[in-house]
Motif scaffolding. Structure first.
Motif, mmCIF file in Angstrom:
data_model
loop_
_atom_site.group_PDB
_atom_site.id
_atom_site.type_symbol
_atom_site.label_atom_id
_atom_site.label_comp_id
_atom_site.label_asym_id
_atom_site.label_seq_id
_atom_site.Cartn_x
_atom_site.Cartn_y
_atom_site.Cartn_z
ATOM 1 N N LEU A 189 31.039 28.971 41.611
ATOM 2 C CA LEU A 189 31.713 29.919 40.718
ATOM 3 C C LEU A 189 32.645 30.807 41.539
ATOM 4 O O LEU A 189 32.167 31.629 42.330
ATOM 5 N N PRO A 190 33.969 30.651 41.385
ATOM 6 C CA PRO A 190 34.867 31.497 42.173
ATOM 7 C C PRO A 190 34.679 32.952 41.770
ATOM 8 O O PRO A 190 34.767 33.276 40.604
ATOM 9 N N MET A 191 34.353 33.791 42.743
ATOM 10 C CA MET A 191 34.020 35.166 42.380
ATOM 11 C C MET A 191 34.488 36.157 43.426
ATOM 12 O O MET A 191 34.658 35.825 44.594
ATOM 13 N N GLU A 192 34.670 37.366 42.971
ATOM 14 C CA GLU A 192 34.954 38.464 43.892
ATOM 15 C C GLU A 192 33.710 39.342 43.888
ATOM 16 O O GLU A 192 33.241 39.766 42.825
ATOM 17 N N ILE A 193 33.163 39.603 45.072
ATOM 18 C CA ILE A 193 31.951 40.423 45.167
ATOM 19 C C ILE A 193 32.366 41.765 45.757
ATOM 20 O O ILE A 193 32.717 41.855 46.925
ATOM 21 N N LYS A 194 32.338 42.797 44.923
ATOM 22 C CA LYS A 194 32.891 44.081 45.392
ATOM 23 C C LYS A 194 31.920 44.856 46.276
ATOM 24 O O LYS A 194 32.331 45.613 47.132
ATOM 25 N N ASN A 195 30.621 44.692 46.048
ATOM 26 C CA ASN A 195 29.642 45.350 46.933
ATOM 27 C C ASN A 195 28.732 44.296 47.561
ATOM 28 O O ASN A 195 27.563 44.181 47.213
ATOM 29 N N GLN A 233 22.866 35.031 34.957
ATOM 30 C CA GLN A 233 23.182 35.963 33.864
ATOM 31 C C GLN A 233 23.497 37.356 34.406
ATOM 32 O O GLN A 233 24.428 38.013 33.941
ATOM 33 N N ILE A 234 22.738 37.786 35.405
ATOM 34 C CA ILE A 234 22.988 39.127 35.978
ATOM 35 C C ILE A 234 24.381 39.155 36.611
ATOM 36 O O ILE A 234 25.165 40.068 36.378
ATOM 37 N N TRP A 235 24.694 38.122 37.403
ATOM 38 C CA TRP A 235 25.974 38.101 38.104
ATOM 39 C C TRP A 235 27.151 37.900 37.147
ATOM 40 O O TRP A 235 28.274 38.235 37.472
ATOM 41 N N ILE A 273 33.687 37.089 38.056
ATOM 42 C CA ILE A 273 33.817 35.626 38.146
ATOM 43 C C ILE A 273 35.101 35.203 37.448
ATOM 44 O O ILE A 273 35.419 35.676 36.354
ATOM 45 N N ASP A 274 35.826 34.311 38.094
ATOM 46 C CA ASP A 274 37.082 33.824 37.514
ATOM 47 C C ASP A 274 36.775 32.661 36.558
ATOM 48 O O ASP A 274 36.857 31.486 36.922
ATOM 49 N N TRP A 275 36.422 33.018 35.323
ATOM 50 C CA TRP A 275 36.009 31.984 34.360
ATOM 51 C C TRP A 275 37.183 31.093 33.954
ATOM 52 O O TRP A 275 36.979 29.925 33.598
ATOM 53 N N LEU A 276 38.399 31.603 34.044
ATOM 54 C CA LEU A 276 39.559 30.755 33.711
ATOM 55 C C LEU A 276 39.652 29.585 34.671
ATOM 56 O O LEU A 276 39.876 28.439 34.270
ATOM 57 N N ALA A 277 39.466 29.877 35.963
ATOM 58 C CA ALA A 277 39.500 28.804 36.971
ATOM 59 C C ALA A 277 38.367 27.808 36.724
ATOM 60 O O ALA A 277 38.546 26.594 36.849
#
Length: 457
Positions: A314-320, A364-366, A403-407
């Motif tokens: 899942l392509p994602m950005e994790i800010k913390n 689900q949390i993420w 999460i970049d759901w479009l990608a």
């Protein structure tokens, strides 16, 4: 043996940290032989480090340090260890050199150390990454001389008048030969050979001649005035060592119930190749038995494999990102902090009622669909329980993930996500999964990742 697609899927889940969203087309279309060859490509090696400065002005062991200085040093230490942990996880999730990082993850549990010093941790981590697919002899020598290992197993205190047997015992029992292949007397003699091995303030390996026992030693049937190097070479001459290492690698990469014929053949080859690890792994991944149905989807993912696998698909950005270590802690696998010298357990020991619940809820949390709920165990003293619950919840900032759901939708268009997410699709009942779904691809994927079947690799 299955189709090339199912073989590729199995290979990628075992030889790396699961399918990356960028590999979806590859695993569908590439020949398995090509996939194996890709794993062994030579990539430039880069060390893992941390950004906070290495200099801790006053080590908190300094008797003259004030309470404030000690606290400050501890804070820096903790920060560096967290950064190191997350940077290792980033290599697992982003590096193209997947097999190196997977092997390094294996060795990280095999040569388990638990020290606070971030400089020593960094040094050992890079030693095992650098040699992960190299020669076991070099790996063993470098690890045995690393300050992290020498400190963890008290060899700094191993001196000729007072031999300390800790390091000697574990070297044979856990790192090379396994129980039953040496005697108590071998341990005593091995400890004498290692007397004087230590490290200086800077973390450089040093041999202290005044502390070394120069007398004759009898070890594994040989007698001589052995040094530490000599005894490690004698250990490597034992076929038991090749067999022990092969068995442990086989259990990790293939099946927890090893096939003795395969082990005998592989360990013979490892021994005659002078401990060439790359060759051993090529032999495993090129064998038809590696792809046998009994070896597919039969391993429970370790927490690290689970977390890294989710981040890869899942392509994602994790800010913390520092809050990812909270999940490592709760699931029982904090990188850099194995429970003891034997490393982490495996298999069913990863799962109990609380860890399974959290594992199933992470997708689900993420995805922001449910809050992180974690409470102290029921049997806590109520007062303590309340305090610790509040403290825990306070400490639980969400990793804050987008999460970049479009990608994801673009990548999975006209594909069945279960084919890519579930190792053995025969085990899963898609009717049940779609019952809980609003028919959108996003919900379908989240629900698939929240199944017990997703816990297997």
């Amino acid at each position: 043996m299955g189709t090339p697609f199912s073989q590729n899927k199995h290979l990628i889940s075992r030889a790396g940290f699961g399918i990356s969203i960028l590999q979806i087309e590859d695993i569908k279309n590439k020949k398995s032989k090509t996939m194996v060859a890709d794993l062994f490509k030579e990539y430039p090696f880069t060390e893992i480090t941390y950004n906070t400065p290495d200099f801790i002005s006053i080590e908190y062991t300094d008797p003259k340090a004030t309470a404030d200085q000690k606290r400050e040093a501890q804070k820096i230490t903790q920060k560096q260890n967290v950064e190191l942990n997350l940077n290792f996880l980033t290599q697992m999730t982003k590096s193209e050199d997947q097999l190196r990082e997977k092997m390094a993850f294996f060795w990280h549990g095999h040569f388990a150390t638990r020290v606070n010093n971030p400089k020593f941790n960094r040094q050992l981590l890079n030693v095992i990454r650098k040699n992960a697919l190299g020669n076991f002899k070099e790996l063993l020598f470098e690890v045995s001389k690393s300050p992290a290992m020498l400190q963890f197993l008290n060899n700094q205190q191993n001196k000729k008048d007072h031999p300390n047997e800790n390091f000697a015992r574990e070297v044979m029992e856990l790192f090379t030969m396994g129980r039953g292949n040496y005697t108590e007397n071998d341990i005593k003699e091995l400890a004498r050979a290692f007397t004087g091995w230590g490290y200086d303030k800077e973390g450089n390996f040093t041999e202290r001649p005044k502390q070394h026992d120069t007398g004759a030693k009898t070890f594994l049937g040989k007698t001589g005035n052995f040094t530490g190097d000599d005894v490690l070479n004698i250990i490597l001459e034992q076929k038991a060592t090749a067999k022990f290492i092969t068995t442990k690698i086989y259990k990790f990469f293939v099946n927890e119930n090893p096939d003795q014929n395969n082990i005998n053949e592989l360990s013979e080859e490892l021994y005659t190749s002078n401990y060439d690890l790359k060759k051993l792994m090529q032999n495993i991944f090129s064998s038809s038995w590696f792809y046998d149905q009994k070896n597919v989807g039969n391993r429970i993912k370790s927490p690290t494999e689970l977390i890294a696998g989710i981040i890869r698909i899942l392509p994602m950005e994790i800010k913390n990102p520092e809050n990812i270590t909270v999940y490592q802690k709760l699931l029982g696998q904090m990188l850099l902090f194995p429970p003891n010298v034997a490393g982490w357990p495996s298999g069913k020991s990863w799962i109990d009622s609380s860890t399974l619940m959290l594992r199933l809820q992470i997708p689900q949390i993420w995805s922001g669909l449910r809050p992180m709920e974690y409470s102290a165990k029921e049997d806590d003293d109520i007062d303590m329980g309340m305090k610790s619950r509040e403290a825990l919840i306070k400490a639980f900032k969400n990793p804050n993930i987008t999460i970049d759901w479009l990608a994801v939708e673009k990548t999975f268009k006209n594909k069945k996500p279960e084919d890519y997410l579930i190792q053995n699709t025969e085990l899963i009942n898609m009717k049940t999964v779609s019952q809980f779904s609003d028919q959108s691809l996003k919900m379908n994927i989240i629900n698939l990742m929240s199944t017990p079947e997703y816990q297997l690799m």
